[in-house]
Motif scaffolding. Structure first.
Motif, PDB file in Angstrom:
ATOM      1  N   UNK A 415     -86.448  65.467  27.084  1.00  0.00           N
ATOM      2  CA  UNK A 415     -87.189  65.391  25.834  1.00  0.00           C
ATOM      3  C   UNK A 415     -86.267  64.796  24.781  1.00  0.00           C
ATOM      4  N   UNK A 416     -86.685  63.660  24.198  1.00  0.00           N
ATOM      5  CA  UNK A 416     -85.883  63.038  23.143  1.00  0.00           C
ATOM      6  C   UNK A 416     -86.436  63.455  21.788  1.00  0.00           C
ATOM      7  N   UNK A 417     -85.533  63.923  20.907  1.00  0.00           N
ATOM      8  CA  UNK A 417     -85.934  64.190  19.536  1.00  0.00           C
ATOM      9  C   UNK A 417     -85.015  63.377  18.625  1.00  0.00           C
ATOM     10  N   UNK A 418     -85.507  63.054  17.412  1.00  0.00           N
ATOM     11  CA  UNK A 418     -84.726  62.187  16.515  1.00  0.00           C
ATOM     12  C   UNK A 418     -84.548  62.870  15.164  1.00  0.00           C
ATOM     13  N   UNK A 419     -83.621  62.351  14.366  1.00  0.00           N
ATOM     14  CA  UNK A 419     -83.410  62.941  13.041  1.00  0.00           C
ATOM     15  C   UNK A 419     -82.318  62.214  12.296  1.00  0.00           C
ATOM     16  N   UNK A 420     -81.851  62.863  11.228  1.00  0.00           N
ATOM     17  CA  UNK A 420     -80.836  62.253  10.356  1.00  0.00           C
ATOM     18  C   UNK A 420     -79.478  62.883  10.572  1.00  0.00           C
ATOM     19  N   UNK A 441     -69.023  57.629  10.495  1.00  0.00           N
ATOM     20  CA  UNK A 441     -70.168  57.602  11.410  1.00  0.00           C
ATOM     21  C   UNK A 441     -70.681  56.180  11.478  1.00  0.00           C
ATOM     22  N   UNK A 442     -70.158  55.405  12.394  1.00  0.00           N
ATOM     23  CA  UNK A 442     -70.466  53.976  12.398  1.00  0.00           C
ATOM     24  C   UNK A 442     -71.371  53.526  13.516  1.00  0.00           C
ATOM     25  N   UNK A 443     -71.613  54.424  14.483  1.00  0.00           N
ATOM     26  CA  UNK A 443     -72.371  53.984  15.657  1.00  0.00           C
ATOM     27  C   UNK A 443     -73.400  55.003  16.072  1.00  0.00           C
ATOM     28  N   UNK A 444     -74.441  54.497  16.684  1.00  0.00           N
ATOM     29  CA  UNK A 444     -75.467  55.385  17.193  1.00  0.00           C
ATOM     30  C   UNK A 444     -74.921  56.200  18.366  1.00  0.00           C
ATOM     31  N   UNK A 445     -75.527  57.342  18.600  1.00  0.00           N
ATOM     32  CA  UNK A 445     -75.076  58.195  19.699  1.00  0.00           C
ATOM     33  C   UNK A 445     -76.249  59.018  20.221  1.00  0.00           C
ATOM     34  N   UNK A 446     -76.041  59.600  21.376  1.00  0.00           N
ATOM     35  CA  UNK A 446     -77.043  60.530  21.906  1.00  0.00           C
ATOM     36  C   UNK A 446     -76.354  61.860  22.182  1.00  0.00           C
ATOM     37  N   UNK A 447     -76.911  62.931  21.656  1.00  0.00           N
ATOM     38  CA  UNK A 447     -76.403  64.269  21.982  1.00  0.00           C
ATOM     39  C   UNK A 447     -77.052  64.728  23.279  1.00  0.00           C
ATOM     40  N   UNK A 487     -82.916  68.500  26.667  1.00  0.00           N
ATOM     41  CA  UNK A 487     -83.234  67.911  25.357  1.00  0.00           C
ATOM     42  C   UNK A 487     -82.118  66.950  24.960  1.00  0.00           C
ATOM     43  N   UNK A 488     -82.468  65.800  24.424  1.00  0.00           N
ATOM     44  CA  UNK A 488     -81.458  64.901  23.855  1.00  0.00           C
ATOM     45  C   UNK A 488     -81.860  64.533  22.434  1.00  0.00           C
ATOM     46  N   UNK A 489     -80.847  64.132  21.643  1.00  0.00           N
ATOM     47  CA  UNK A 489     -81.084  63.792  20.236  1.00  0.00           C
ATOM     48  C   UNK A 489     -80.413  62.467  19.907  1.00  0.00           C
ATOM     49  N   UNK A 490     -81.128  61.576  19.210  1.00  0.00           N
ATOM     50  CA  UNK A 490     -80.533  60.330  18.705  1.00  0.00           C
ATOM     51  C   UNK A 490     -80.891  60.201  17.222  1.00  0.00           C
ATOM     52  N   UNK A 491     -79.885  59.927  16.353  1.00  0.00           N
ATOM     53  CA  UNK A 491     -80.221  59.693  14.947  1.00  0.00           C
ATOM     54  C   UNK A 491     -80.954  58.369  14.820  1.00  0.00           C
TER      55      UNK A 491
END
Lengths: 526, 348
Positions: A415-420, A441-447, A487-491
């Protein structure tokens, strides 16, 4: 917000749901922490272990997309333990039986299972909230950005009404608006079915009033929302799009699809301060002034109208949005132009009951909250005191839990969730210009949870491919138990590794808000 | 109401008012170093002492409530000589290389030393200063400039509630530091910069602080352009450029800002800003005059409206621009273009 920000420091219990407050609204986050320091108890319900969890007495780490089940579960406990406000329910609400009809299907054991939380924590959270004298609920896009977003918001109202916490100091239903003037843009009628102050286009009286004031005949048919407009562009029904100060080509869901649609436009006009991803596709780009270069007002999340003032000149030939629009209207043949932003606010006040009391002169002195119908009205810090907008009684609007539009399966098991994140803002057109912020914080990432990372053989910091049915991105892996297994998270801030290449454009049927907060995804090693 | 006399002037105040507040009401200047109006008085710096008739010791005005019939002297010889002593004690441990200090011009210690004619200290420094910490992306910390007023510690712990800064050790060894003597960049610091905003000396200073002196800037009160909280702040402007941001006391922000409000102002003067209108010609966006760009837009809208009707045109307004501009955009789409296809990114 039904209530005011400053009230939170007096709260006894604070309930935060679907809001990463200290990162997305840091100064409210700080005031929630002040309340906790003073002795308030904090309940946080979130799929991620956000920084505010450190201060929480109870943390309900819910599965993404299960807000409504959680809220119904809390209400089940409150009703069955007799903790609700009987007086308030009897005298100020209607539909309690209908509410129970729905909520009775959500005993705490079942809800704990759906949400993936401890049943005793759930019960304790319900008791804390119901028994507190002053208990505000704060929520944000974690509640609204679902295909059941409207029902989620209604369920929050149900909970607050059930406990007599609407129209009362230190309580309320408090959505945290993500942008400086998103409240104002709504108030000003930048909505397909509303004029200013939520006067309906469909209401002939309201339409007649604006026709008189503007001296023109106005269209009756309600317009298209942002998300509907994108579909209409794809179908060829909309041929020209005017985008002012927005960057849909990074902020829209299912970006690949939006980009394809935008390429079909006969005329794309973009008015902005930078050459955004959207501007790069435009036929014509108009350079605008930023907030420090103009006069006007913003309306904050607590409905407070505040001034912005010109401190510096716009660069080069850039002009304020006001000047550009004024000139365009003139050239399009409209003759009753307004002389200045100050005069514009005067017209807004004359046509908008809730803004009737605002003028530049007054706002230099004090900054009241709407509704503020007259120049001598003090403004309204708390809504619904003694009376609701629909009348004496508020109506419970119960809703059943419906799982998110897209569920994990064999192909897309996560399950991917997104946020700030704290250090960036929206699509980074502004914060991305700070070298310091980019170094932090210069690059996108996935938790990703350590268990999932191990299964995939991922090391901390590895480059990984994240895929959904709509697209794929390459980002850095951050292996952390901030997110649960599965669960994963990407800003969503970054153009390179954009979360919105993956997100689902399934819409809430009423608000037409896309389901940014949940979709099915998979992670692969690069 | 309580009736009292300050420097021979009568004043009436409500119960609970401090002597400092009563003085501020009368416009009598009282020097303060540790006082923060958003927080309960600490009374630790002792600069604000006054003489109260019938009371043996000097009283800190920030923490002493007024009483009926009180008679206060704020500039008696005893008060002034006590304040001079405080300044001398502070200067004993203060690095007075003011020539090199980013706080020059806005340092309260310097200002009071001048005002009270304190040119140096009779006391001899006996402590070694802790090393500088320049690890933060946004600010520097120089403990040799610290006067232990604790404003930073209180802002960090009581307003931001981040618990990064604290007083360490005791007595003459006291200093302001971080847990485990970490550097800012390795700590839980969230770079809100609120400690920098309240530092009365050059101990905590913005990295950009040396680029301007306080007397070179104008301040403009405005509203933060980032999230929906609506923090009030002052833009510091030198030669037409924003060079810094200070928090103001807004109804939504008790004199604090976050990392974005405080530091993320560089976009304003950024070279990437759009400076001329652009039109796509031969596949490339090329600079054109305003007249050409506006005509292009107007002709385009008119043509499409003629061919496909007004509903073939849609507008996305902005949650970033002002109410007045949103209103104008909405009015243009409805009254001039003739469609209700107007929305903005509230949902995104």
């Amino acid at each position: 917000m039904t209530n005011s920000i400053a009230e939170v420091v007096d709260a006894d219990v604070v309930l935060v749901l679907g809001s990463n407050t200290t990162e997305a609204h840091p100064v409210i986050g700080a005031q929630i922490r002040q309340a906790v320091k003073r002795g308030a108890k904090l309940v946080v319900a979130e799929p991620r272990e956000i920084p505010l969890v450190e201060d929480a007495h109870i943390f309900l780490k819910i599965k993404p997309g299960t807000n409504i089940a959680l809220l119904n579960g809390l209400m089940h406990v409150i009703i069955s333990e007799g903790l609700y406000d009987r007086d308030y329910v009897e005298n100020r609400t209607e539909g309690f039986e209908d509410l129970w009809e729905v909520v009775q299907d959500y005993p705490p054991e079942k809800v704990a299972e759906i949400c993936g939380v401890d049943v005793e924590d759930l019960k304790e959270a319900a008791r804390l909230y119901a028994q507190a004298d002053k208990a505000p609920i704060f929520y944000a896009m974690g509640v609204t950005q679902h295909s059941t977003g409207t029902a989620g918001v209604m369920s929050i109202s149900n909970l607050a009404l059930l406990c007599g916490k609407v129209g009362k100091y230190g309580c309320g239903v408090n959505p945290l608006r993500g942008q400086n003037n998103v409240q104002g843009a709504c108030d000003m009628g930048c909505l397909p079915g509303d004029y200013t102050g939520y006067q309906k286009v469909a209401n002939p009286e309201a339409r007649a009033k604006f026709e008189r004031a503007w001296g023109v005949k106005l269209p009756e048919k309600p317009g298209l929302t942002v998300t509907e407009a994108v579909k209409a562009i794809e179908d060829g029904r909309v041929r020209c799009l005017f985008v002012m100060g927005e960057n849909p080509l990074l902020s829209d869901p299912n970006l690949n699809h939006t980009e394809e649609a935008f390429r079909k436009l006969d005329l794309l006009i973009v008015q902005d301060i930078f050459l955004t991803e959207t501007a790069e596709l435009a036929h014509v780009v108009l350079p605008a002034a930023c907030f420090a270069e103009k006069e006007g007002t913003f309306t904050n999340t607590e409905r407070r109208v505040q001034r912005i003032r010109r401190a510096v000149s716009p660069p080069g030939e850039a002009r304020t949005d006001w000047e550009i629009l004024d000139e365009l209207m003139r050239r399009l043949g409209y003759e009753n132009n307004l002389g200045s932003p100050e005069e514009t606010l005067r017209e807004i006040a004359s046509l908008t009951p809730s803004y009737g009391g605002f003028s530049f002169q007054r706002l230099d002195r004090e900054q009241p909250q709407w509704p503020c119908p007259t120049p001598d009205h003090p403004g309204t810090p708390i809504l619904h005191v003694g009376r609701f907008s629909r009348g004496e009684r508020a109506l419970f609007k119960p809703a059943h839990y419906v799982p998110p539009a897209e569920q994990p399966d064999e192909e897309y098991p996560l399950l991917l969730t997104t946020g700030r994140i704290l250090y960036h803002y929206h699509t980074r057109t502004m914060t991305g210009r700070n070298a310091e912020l980019n170094r932090i914080a210069g690059r996108s990432f996935v938790e990703i949870n350590p268990a999932d990372a191990e299964r995939l053989g991922l090391q901390q910091g590895a480059r990984v491919k994240v895929k959904s049915r709509r697209g794929e991105v390459v980002v850095d892996a951050v292996v952390t138990d901030r997110v649960d297994e599965g669960v994963i998270f990407i800003p969503f801030h970054f153009a390179d590794g954009a979360a919105n290449r993956l997100t689902n454009d399934a819409l809430d049927p009423i608000a037409k808000i896309p389901e940014y907060k949940v979709c099915a995804a998979r992670v692969e090693r690069c | 109401m309580l009736k009292l006399t300050i420097d021979g002037r009568p004043v009436e105040v409500s119960e609970g008012t401090t002597i400092l507040e009563a003085c501020q009401f009368l416009g009598i200047e009282i020097p303060t170093l540790c006082h923060l109006e958003q927080l309960k008085a600490e009374g630790s710096c002792r600069m604000c002492v006054v003489e109260v008739e019938g009371v043996k010791n000097l009283q800190v005005s920030c923490a002493t409530p007024c009483w009926d019939g009180m008679v206060v002297q704020t500039k008696s010889e005893r008060v002034v000589s006590f304040r001079r002593l405080i300044l001398e004690l502070l200067l004993a441990n203060h690095d007075t290389d003011c020539f090199n200090c980013p706080a020059t011009g806005r340092c309260k210690l310097y200002q009071y030393a001048m005002e009270y004619g304190v040119e140096g200290s009779r006391f001899v420094r006996f402590k070694e200063h802790h090393p500088k910490d320049e690890s933060s992306e946004f600010f520097n910390y120089d403990p040799s400039k610290c006067i232990l007023c604790r404003r930073c510690v209180r802002v960090c712990n009581d307003l931001q509630v981040n618990h990064t800064l604290s007083l360490k050790n005791r007595g003459p060894d006291t200093w302001v530091g971080l847990p485990f003597d970490k550097l800012f960049k390795d700590s839980n610091c969230v770079s809100c910069g609120n400690c920098v905003s309240v530092c009365p000396t050059g101990a905590l200073t913005a990295k950009a602080a040396k680029s301007f002196r306080i007397w070179e800037v104008t301040k403009t009160r405005t509203t933060c352009p980032y999230c929906g909280v609506g923090c009030q702040m002052d833009l510091l402007v030198k030669n037409g450029e924003v060079v810094g941001v200070e928090p103001a006391h807004g109804r939504a922000n008790p004199g604090i800002l976050c990392v974005k409000g405080k530091w993320a102002y560089h976009f304003i003067n950024h070279p990437d800003r759009l400076k001329t209108p652009l039109i796509r010609k031969d596949g490339q966006l090329q600079p054109v005059s305003w007249d050409e760009a506006l005509d292009y837009v107007v002709e385009g809208i008119k043509k499409i409206k003629e061919e496909s009707g007004p509903d073939a045109i849609a507008g996305f307004s902005s949650a970033r621009v002002t109410n007045e501009e949103n209103y104008l955009f909405m009015k243009m789409m409805r009254a001039v273009v003739g469609t209700n296809n107007v929305d903005h990114c509230a949902r995104l």
